[in-house]
Design a protein around this motif. Structure first.
Motif, mmCIF file in Angstrom:
data_model
loop_
_atom_site.group_PDB
_atom_site.id
_atom_site.type_symbol
_atom_site.label_atom_id
_atom_site.label_comp_id
_atom_site.label_asym_id
_atom_site.label_seq_id
_atom_site.Cartn_x
_atom_site.Cartn_y
_atom_site.Cartn_z
ATOM 1 N N LEU A 171 0.845 -1.192 0.000
ATOM 2 C CA LEU A 171 0.000 0.000 0.000
ATOM 3 C C LEU A 171 0.878 1.239 0.000
ATOM 4 N N ALA A 172 0.475 2.274 -0.751
ATOM 5 C CA ALA A 172 1.356 3.420 -0.914
ATOM 6 C C ALA A 172 0.702 4.765 -0.660
ATOM 7 N N ILE A 173 -0.586 4.904 -0.949
ATOM 8 C CA ILE A 173 -1.163 6.254 -0.932
ATOM 9 C C ILE A 173 -1.686 6.631 0.446
ATOM 10 N N GLY A 174 -2.156 7.876 0.543
ATOM 11 C CA GLY A 174 -2.768 8.348 1.781
ATOM 12 C C GLY A 174 -1.775 8.553 2.908
ATOM 13 N N GLY A 175 -0.538 8.897 2.578
ATOM 14 C CA GLY A 175 0.458 9.145 3.608
ATOM 15 C C GLY A 175 1.144 7.895 4.113
ATOM 16 N N LEU A 418 -0.054 -22.602 -23.088
ATOM 17 C CA LEU A 418 -0.049 -22.768 -21.640
ATOM 18 C C LEU A 418 0.534 -21.546 -20.924
ATOM 19 N N PHE A 419 1.367 -20.786 -21.637
ATOM 20 C CA PHE A 419 1.988 -19.598 -21.032
ATOM 21 C C PHE A 419 1.080 -18.368 -21.118
ATOM 22 N N ALA A 420 0.123 -18.406 -22.052
ATOM 23 C CA ALA A 420 -0.665 -17.213 -22.373
ATOM 24 C C ALA A 420 -1.492 -16.738 -21.186
ATOM 25 N N GLY A 421 -1.628 -15.424 -21.102
ATOM 26 C CA GLY A 421 -2.445 -14.817 -20.059
ATOM 27 C C GLY A 421 -1.860 -13.505 -19.597
ATOM 28 N N SER A 422 -2.507 -12.905 -18.627
ATOM 29 C CA SER A 422 -2.009 -11.667 -18.016
ATOM 30 C C SER A 422 -1.468 -11.984 -16.631
ATOM 31 N N TYR A 423 -0.311 -11.418 -16.316
ATOM 32 C CA TYR A 423 0.364 -11.666 -15.045
ATOM 33 C C TYR A 423 0.546 -10.331 -14.332
ATOM 34 N N ARG A 424 0.124 -10.271 -13.067
ATOM 35 C CA ARG A 424 0.271 -9.019 -12.320
ATOM 36 C C ARG A 424 1.391 -9.166 -11.292
ATOM 37 N N PRO A 425 2.032 -8.054 -10.930
ATOM 38 C CA PRO A 425 3.108 -8.131 -9.941
ATOM 39 C C PRO A 425 2.576 -8.458 -8.556
ATOM 40 N N THR A 426 3.328 -9.269 -7.831
ATOM 41 C CA THR A 426 2.948 -9.573 -6.449
ATOM 42 C C THR A 426 3.067 -8.337 -5.570
ATOM 43 N N ARG A 427 3.885 -7.393 -5.982
ATOM 44 C CA ARG A 427 3.953 -6.126 -5.245
ATOM 45 C C ARG A 427 2.760 -5.264 -5.667
ATOM 46 N N SER A 428 1.613 -5.574 -5.099
ATOM 47 C CA SER A 428 0.365 -4.903 -5.453
ATOM 48 C C SER A 428 -0.500 -4.774 -4.214
#
Length: 658
Positions: A171-175, A418-428
């Protein structure tokens, strides 16, 4: 939106992958100046790094000045150490443009961002060496005023904090990272209790860079030592290393304040000096230092804890600190005991990056060459320049061998899907509306032509890869490269993870369909078109000859659906303006703003109107309010409203999840 909390060097994260400069010719092309430094005057003769300080100065002068000019950076500070000595330290450009005050390597302070974390981890190793901390123990045993919830059966340990595998969301926002003034900074224990992020995965499974986890470790240092963290570091690291121009203080102490470089934003062909930055996560990123002071820290670590007649770590402890602690996969860079592995191949490189909004920094150690490099720049958009500089240094003094020809392994074409798709960062973020930022950081993977795999990111172009070992890919262009991709399988044998070879701090996980960026953008596009189509309803009312009867059910039905549509459209406009704000001007980064509260209230009102419109859709068909095409149109608008309610809820915009 930039959510690079200090350190996304790694980092924000960041935004943000390492820029690879391939070979000596490509170095010159990347720098966009064939005359950056004379090609005949700097000829790398071996792989041990620079050996002549004069030659190194020629190289650095050309490389740094070219970057300053190309990226509109006012100033930089650089230091290189080798074999226990400072062989180069120099300031470039200006610390204060208006005053024409030049950067001095031994005097001018720069904010080093998450390089500060190396001092947390050094302190942890000191106390572990003394038996005051157990790196494998549940961190809760060191926490007196609060506890980390037992979300999973495995507890979080100091090793998890050091390797960024604690499993906290980011988490980053709101101070939570930056604040506007020193008076807004909460005491460390209060911050850790009030702003504790959710645990979203078991510890020890995947890396996900965490400022909170680093601050938690700093607090544990306080508990184990009985001293405030900054005082502990001052007495046990800074003083033994004669780092007299280094501090965590915000604002700076008076003896150092006049030597602090301004942080700048280059805008409309002008350099704008910005105020001193204040960080809530101060142990993890608030340090200010000079390049010569940081050279002393590098020497101490390269000499396994020894600096002159002082020692900050025992030799065995220092060697352990530099050794690999965790890797997402054996084929990618890992994390040592706080140090990041920046190149896993020969020569092995460890270090750390650091980013505030206005300053960007890299600290690089090559233990086998007894060499260290420190670079910091003082302009908001200088992150790429800093990364390019250390990569240019590596490619020049440690050039890659010519690549051999690699052919894709057999069977790739059958398995490519098998590799296809969208991958999001674990730093989320996962539990509040910051989750939306992960949508725009997703890596899209799809099969390409000629047995290649294509990766792409929004606004960042695409790249082709070939599989040279099972689940292991290298760039398909055949040029020398340190880059690579490795895919990972989950417990059921499905390909669900993507690891970037040179990014040890973040893994990427395959997202479910409802978080896929293509599906989300398509849904938003369809919703927006249907929302705007409701503008024809008031136009028809205006052009009607008969007077408007507000109590007429058909008119009220359109008022509800049309009102919800316009409110949703207003919400999206507000959301876009929020996320497109310049980082230094984005007030929501520093506090929970009235605008943000109003925006979330608008989302809630629109959701209530949308749900109410369902009843009107039923009545429209039952009572035949309009002709068939008008009823179909109204029903489609209501479906779009419901889809948008789902979208708001999926991305945590309902319920004031801050």
């Amino acid at each position: 939106m930039t959510t690079h909390s200090p350190g996304h060097s790694a980092i924000n994260p960041g935004r943000n992958a390492y820029i690879l400069i391939l070979g000596l010719v490509i170095i010159f092309l990347t720098l966009n100046s064939a005359s950056a430094f004379p090609i005949n005057s700097v000829v790398a003769s071996n792989f041990s790094g620079p050996t002549d300080s004069g030659e190194l100065e020629v190289f650095m002068d050309g490389a740094v000045n070219t970057q300053l000019k190309a990226h509109h950076i006012p100033g930089a500070t650089v230091a290189v150490v080798k074999d226990g000595q400072v062989i180069f330290a120099k300031g470039y450009g200006y610390a204060d443009i208006d005053e024409r005050k030049q950067v001095a390597g031994n005097q001018t302070l720069f904010r080093v961002g998450s390089v500060s974390k190396l001092f947390i981890w050094t302190a942890v190793m000191q106390l572990a060496e003394q038996g005051k901390l157990d790196l494998d123990a549940d961190v809760n045993i060191y926490l007196k005023d609060f506890q980390i919830p037992s979300t999973y059966s495995r507890p979080i340990t100091l090793k998890n904090l050091m390797s960024h595998t604690s499993g906290f969301e980011d988490l980053a926002i709101g101070g939570r990272v930056f604040v506007r003034s020193s008076t807004d900074i909460m005491p460390l224990d209060e911050y850790l209790k009030k702003e504790m992020p959710a645990r979203v995965r078991p510890p020890g499974e995947l890396t996900a860079y965490s400022n909170y986890g680093s601050d938690l470790a700093a607090y544990i240092v306080e508990q184990a030592s009985g001293m405030p963290f900054d005082k502990y570091v001052e007495q046990n690291i800074l003083l033994p290393l004669d780092m007299n121009n280094t501090t965590f203080d915000q604002p700076l102490p008076s003896r150092l304040a006049s030597n602090m470089s301004n942080g700048y934003v280059y805008e409309d062909n002008a350099y704008i000096a910005k105020p001193f930055e204040y960080l809530q996560v101060w142990p993890a990123g608030s340090m200010s230092s000079t390049s010569e002071d940081m050279a002393k820290f590098m020497i101490a670590h390269l000499q396994n804890g020894k600096y002159g007649n002082s020692r900050i770590l025992q030799e065995d402890t220092a060697q352990q600190m530099h050794s690999s602690l965790f890797k997402n996969d054996p084929g990618v860079s890992g994390i040592a005991y706080g140090f990041l592995e920046m190149n896993p191949d020969k020569p092995r490189v460890i270090g750390h990056g650091g980013d505030t909004i206005l300053f960007h920094t890299q600290l690089v150690l090559i233990p086998e060459s007894q060499l260290g490099l420190f670079i910091s720049c003082n302009e908001q958009a200088s992150e790429s320049a800093v990364n390019e500089l250390w990569q240019v240094f590596m490619d020049y003094y440690y050039p890659l061998p010519l690549s051999s020809v690699h052919e894709p392994i057999s069977g790739f074409e059958q398995n490519a899907g098998l590799f296809a798709g969208s991958y999001r960062p674990t730093r989320s973020a996962y539990t509040n509306f910051e989750k939306l930022a992960s949508l725009f950081q997703e890596v899209r993977v799809s099969p390409g032509p000629n047995d290649t795999l294509i990766t792409s990111q929004l606004f960042q172009g695409s790249k082709k890869w070939i599989e040279v070992k099972p689940l292991t890919f290298i760039p398909a262009d055949g040029l020398p490269s340190r880059d690579g991709l490795v895919f990972g399988k989950d417990s059921e044998g499905h390909i669900n993870y993507l690891f970037m070879k040179l990014n040890p701090t973040t893994a990427y996980e395959k997202v479910p369909w409802h978080d896929d960026i293509n599906i989300n953008l398509s849904l938003l596009g369809g919703c927006i078109l249907l929302f705007l189509s409701t503008l024809i309803w008031p136009m028809r009312l205006i052009t009607k000859r008969s007077p408007w009867k507000p109590k007429k059910p058909a008119t009220i039905a359109r008022l509800f659906a049309g009102g919800a549509s316009m409110i949703n459209f207003l919400f999206l406009v507000g959301l876009i303006s929020l996320f497109l704000a310049k980082p230094e001007d984005a007030e929501f980064l520093y506090s929970i703003t009235t605008f943000l509260i109003v925006l979330l209230a608008i989302a809630l009102i629109a959701a209530i109107l949308a749900l109410s419109s369902v009843a009107f859709a039923v009545l429209a068909w039952k009572n035949s309010y309009w002709d068939l095409s008008a009823r179909i149109h109204y029903s489609l608008v209501v479906l779009a409203l419901l889809a948008f309610v789902w979208w708001l809820n999926n991305w945590n915009f309902l319920g004031f999840k801050l």
